[in-house]
Design an enzyme around this catalytic site. Structure first.
Site, PDB file in Angstrom:
ATOM      1  N   LYS A   1       2.884  -2.127   2.127  1.00  0.00           N
ATOM      2  CA  LYS A   1       1.919  -1.062   1.830  1.00  0.00           C
ATOM      3  C   LYS A   1       2.647   0.235   1.514  1.00  0.00           C
ATOM      4  O   LYS A   1       3.446   0.726   2.319  1.00  0.00           O
ATOM      5  CB  LYS A   1       1.001  -0.847   3.035  1.00  0.00           C
ATOM      6  CG  LYS A   1       0.112   0.389   2.965  1.00  0.00           C
ATOM      7  CD  LYS A   1      -0.964   0.282   1.904  1.00  0.00           C
ATOM      8  CE  LYS A   1      -1.880   1.513   1.930  1.00  0.00           C
ATOM      9  NZ  LYS A   1      -2.958   1.424   0.934  1.00  0.00           N
TER      10      LYS A   1
ATOM     11  N   GLU B   1      -0.745   6.228   0.485  1.00  0.00           N
ATOM     12  CA  GLU B   1      -1.973   5.861  -0.201  1.00  0.00           C
ATOM     13  C   GLU B   1      -3.056   5.612   0.847  1.00  0.00           C
ATOM     14  O   GLU B   1      -2.861   4.861   1.793  1.00  0.00           O
ATOM     15  CB  GLU B   1      -1.756   4.627  -1.074  1.00  0.00           C
ATOM     16  CG  GLU B   1      -0.787   4.891  -2.216  1.00  0.00           C
ATOM     17  CD  GLU B   1      -0.595   3.678  -3.115  1.00  0.00           C
ATOM     18  OE1 GLU B   1      -1.255   2.641  -2.871  1.00  0.00           O
ATOM     19  OE2 GLU B   1       0.221   3.759  -4.049  1.00  0.00           O
TER      20      GLU B   1
ATOM     21  N   ARG C   1     -13.290 -10.232  -3.310  1.00  0.00           N
ATOM     22  CA  ARG C   1     -12.222  -9.807  -2.418  1.00  0.00           C
ATOM     23  C   ARG C   1     -12.761  -8.926  -1.289  1.00  0.00           C
ATOM     24  O   ARG C   1     -13.733  -8.217  -1.461  1.00  0.00           O
ATOM     25  CB  ARG C   1     -11.198  -9.015  -3.256  1.00  0.00           C
ATOM     26  CG  ARG C   1      -9.907  -8.684  -2.573  1.00  0.00           C
ATOM     27  CD  ARG C   1      -8.997  -7.935  -3.534  1.00  0.00           C
ATOM     28  NE  ARG C   1      -9.405  -6.549  -3.705  1.00  0.00           N
ATOM     29  CZ  ARG C   1      -8.883  -5.716  -4.625  1.00  0.00           C
ATOM     30  NH1 ARG C   1      -7.977  -6.164  -5.471  1.00  0.00           N
ATOM     31  NH2 ARG C   1      -9.287  -4.476  -4.696  1.00  0.00           N
ATOM     32  N   ASP C   2     -12.075  -8.999  -0.139  1.00  0.00           N
ATOM     33  CA  ASP C   2     -12.390  -8.120   0.982  1.00  0.00           C
ATOM     34  C   ASP C   2     -13.809  -8.345   1.483  1.00  0.00           C
ATOM     35  O   ASP C   2     -14.573  -7.403   1.698  1.00  0.00           O
ATOM     36  CB  ASP C   2     -12.186  -6.666   0.549  1.00  0.00           C
ATOM     37  CG  ASP C   2     -11.887  -5.748   1.724  1.00  0.00           C
ATOM     38  OD1 ASP C   2     -11.344  -6.221   2.724  1.00  0.00           O
ATOM     39  OD2 ASP C   2     -12.201  -4.553   1.636  1.00  0.00           O
TER      40      ASP C   2
ATOM     41  N   SER D   1      -3.321  -5.284  -8.363  1.00  0.00           N
ATOM     42  CA  SER D   1      -4.616  -5.449  -7.706  1.00  0.00           C
ATOM     43  C   SER D   1      -5.781  -5.582  -8.675  1.00  0.00           C
ATOM     44  O   SER D   1      -6.930  -5.700  -8.246  1.00  0.00           O
ATOM     45  CB  SER D   1      -4.877  -4.249  -6.778  1.00  0.00           C
ATOM     46  OG  SER D   1      -3.839  -4.128  -5.835  1.00  0.00           O
TER      47      SER D   1
ATOM     48  N   ASP E   1      -6.256   4.451   3.055  1.00  0.00           N
ATOM     49  CA  ASP E   1      -6.948   3.194   3.323  1.00  0.00           C
ATOM     50  C   ASP E   1      -8.434   3.278   2.972  1.00  0.00           C
ATOM     51  O   ASP E   1      -9.117   2.265   2.885  1.00  0.00           O
ATOM     52  CB  ASP E   1      -6.835   2.834   4.811  1.00  0.00           C
ATOM     53  CG  ASP E   1      -5.410   2.519   5.232  1.00  0.00           C
ATOM     54  OD1 ASP E   1      -4.688   1.878   4.453  1.00  0.00           O
ATOM     55  OD2 ASP E   1      -5.015   2.931   6.336  1.00  0.00           O
TER      56      ASP E   1
ATOM     57  N   TRP F   1       2.141  -3.277  -6.096  1.00  0.00           N
ATOM     58  CA  TRP F   1       0.831  -3.919  -5.997  1.00  0.00           C
ATOM     59  C   TRP F   1       0.253  -4.191  -7.378  1.00  0.00           C
ATOM     60  O   TRP F   1       0.268  -3.324  -8.259  1.00  0.00           O
ATOM     61  CB  TRP F   1      -0.131  -3.049  -5.189  1.00  0.00           C
ATOM     62  CG  TRP F   1       0.154  -3.088  -3.717  1.00  0.00           C
ATOM     63  CD1 TRP F   1       1.275  -2.643  -3.093  1.00  0.00           C
ATOM     64  CD2 TRP F   1      -0.686  -3.621  -2.689  1.00  0.00           C
ATOM     65  NE1 TRP F   1       1.193  -2.856  -1.734  1.00  0.00           N
ATOM     66  CE2 TRP F   1       0.000  -3.456  -1.460  1.00  0.00           C
ATOM     67  CE3 TRP F   1      -1.954  -4.209  -2.690  1.00  0.00           C
ATOM     68  CZ2 TRP F   1      -0.547  -3.866  -0.241  1.00  0.00           C
ATOM     69  CZ3 TRP F   1      -2.502  -4.609  -1.479  1.00  0.00           C
ATOM     70  CH2 TRP F   1      -1.796  -4.447  -0.276  1.00  0.00           C
TER      71      TRP F   1
END
Length: 380
Positions: free
Chosen positions: A340, A344, A120-121, A82, A346, A80
């Site tokens: 994923k 880790e 983001r998100d 990020s 969420d 990832w």
């Protein structure tokens, strides 16, 4: 990483899909599966995190699960990227993949996630990023994130890359435009992803746009809307620009082939991820898009673990899913992959004791090992 609420998905979903009329496929989409004949890259950084899990089982005297953890550490997973500071992860992955390629003599395909859009998100916030559109975020995304990202992979022509583009982004533009942050972010998302596509046009780089999962965009009414949104973004990338396909179930828990059909999937034809890919494929073709998929099976819930599809956070009980493979028994699916990194968190939700998003959650990792799909241990 999560879907919109089930109600939002149902609001735009119907029970019968209109049959799409096919258009000419976009030039350059190609039909060669980039995963075929290659070894999926094993990320040693993620494997090192599992050392804690291995020690936990060893301390308990649990030899079987200690061995299982060791086997999981040998399993490929995506890397990832990020935030801007994570760009060094690409350098590390390239160096490690080159070592593996040299030692084994097997061509490596390196899985990367590109995940740093401004705002983001937008529908939730557990994984909100570092860039804000109101603070010159889009220009920073292009210059400080995408440009070096592209330069790094472009220089590693001895490797093959599969890059997942911006999980959870375009799905929000299909179902969550009633949320102010998502509505405001829509043009930023489209321009940002189009720019990323245009910047990553290399023969050894294969792009997969995030298409959420069956419980989000898999409803019959959402399928054509999703395909049109994807087509809009690809058109913005420019004439002749291409992607390999789409990725589903990133950071979610849906099985590829459900052994038990859950009650909450009753009204959906996309009741597992294989059916979702098959449901979405004709709508993609109707828009001239390539109908190729990879499916994240890094974590899969056990039957009965969820009461509704909208549960996304540290779902339990769950286990590591089927081992990465190109043997999918679905002609539109290139490969099963682990996007994923299991273990880790969420976010501070779901299973009791969960830490903040992205932090290591060893109790959860132990559960994933115990409940892992038998294919992960096929050499035992």
């Amino acid at each position: 990483m999560r879907p919109s609420s089930l109600l939002a998905a149902l609001a735009t979903g119907g029970l019968v899909a209109a049959a799409p009329s096919p258009k000419q496929p976009r030039a350059g989409s190609g039909d060669v599966n980039p995963f075929q004949g290659k070894t999926q890259f094993v990320n040693p950084k993620w494997a090192a995190k599992l050392d804690q899990t291995l020690r936990s089982f060893l301390f308990k005297g649990d030899v079987l699960n200690t061995l299982k953890t060791w086997k999981v550490q040998q399993t490929s997973s995506f890397v990832w990227v990020s935030k801007i500071a994570d760009l060094s992860n690409i350098d590390d992955a390239i160096a490690d993949a080159r070592k593996a390629q040299k030692w084994t003599g097997k061509k490596q395909i390196v899985g990367l996630v590109l995940y740093n859009l401004p705002d983001r998100d937008c529908s939730a916030g557990e994984s909100a990023g570092e860039l804000k559109s109101g603070e010159n975020g889009l220009e920073r995304y292009k210059k400080e994130f995408i440009k070096p990202y592209a330069e790094k992979v472009a220089a590693a022509k001895d490797l093959t890359f599969a890059i997942v583009l911006e999980p959870d982004s375009l799905g929000n533009l299909v179902t969550n435009m009633g949320i102010e942050l998502c509505a405001n972010a829509a043009p930023i998302y489209r321009e940002g992803i189009a720019h990323a596509i245009a910047s990553l046009q290399y023969d050894h780089v294969h792009l997969y746009i995030d298409a959420t999962h069956g419980g989000w965009l898999g409803w019959d009414g959402n399928l054509p809307l999703a395909a049109k949104e994807f087509a809009t973004v690809l058109k913005m990338a420019g004439e002749g620009k291409k992607v390999r396909g789409f990725v589903t179930n990133v950071s979610n828990y849906n099985p590829f082939n459900a052994v038990v059909r859950e009650n909450y999937t009753e009204w959906s034809n996309s009741w597992d991820e294989s059916h979702f890919a098959s449901s979405l494929a004709p709508h993609l073709k109707a828009e001239g898009l390539p109908a190729h998929f990879i499916v994240d099976q890094g974590r899969v819930h056990l039957p009965g673990a969820r009461k509704e599809w909208g549960e996304w956070c540290n779902v339990h009980p769950a286990g590591f899913g089927p081992a990465p493979t190109t043997n999918t028994n679905n002609t539109v699916v290139d490969a099963l992959v682990w996007v994923k990194p299991g273990g880790e968190s969420d976010g501070q939700c779901g299973m009791t004791g969960a830490p903040r998003a992205g932090e290591w959650f060893d109790e959860y990792a132990q559960m994933l090992v115990k409940n892992a799909d038998p294919s992960v241990f096929k050499l035992f």
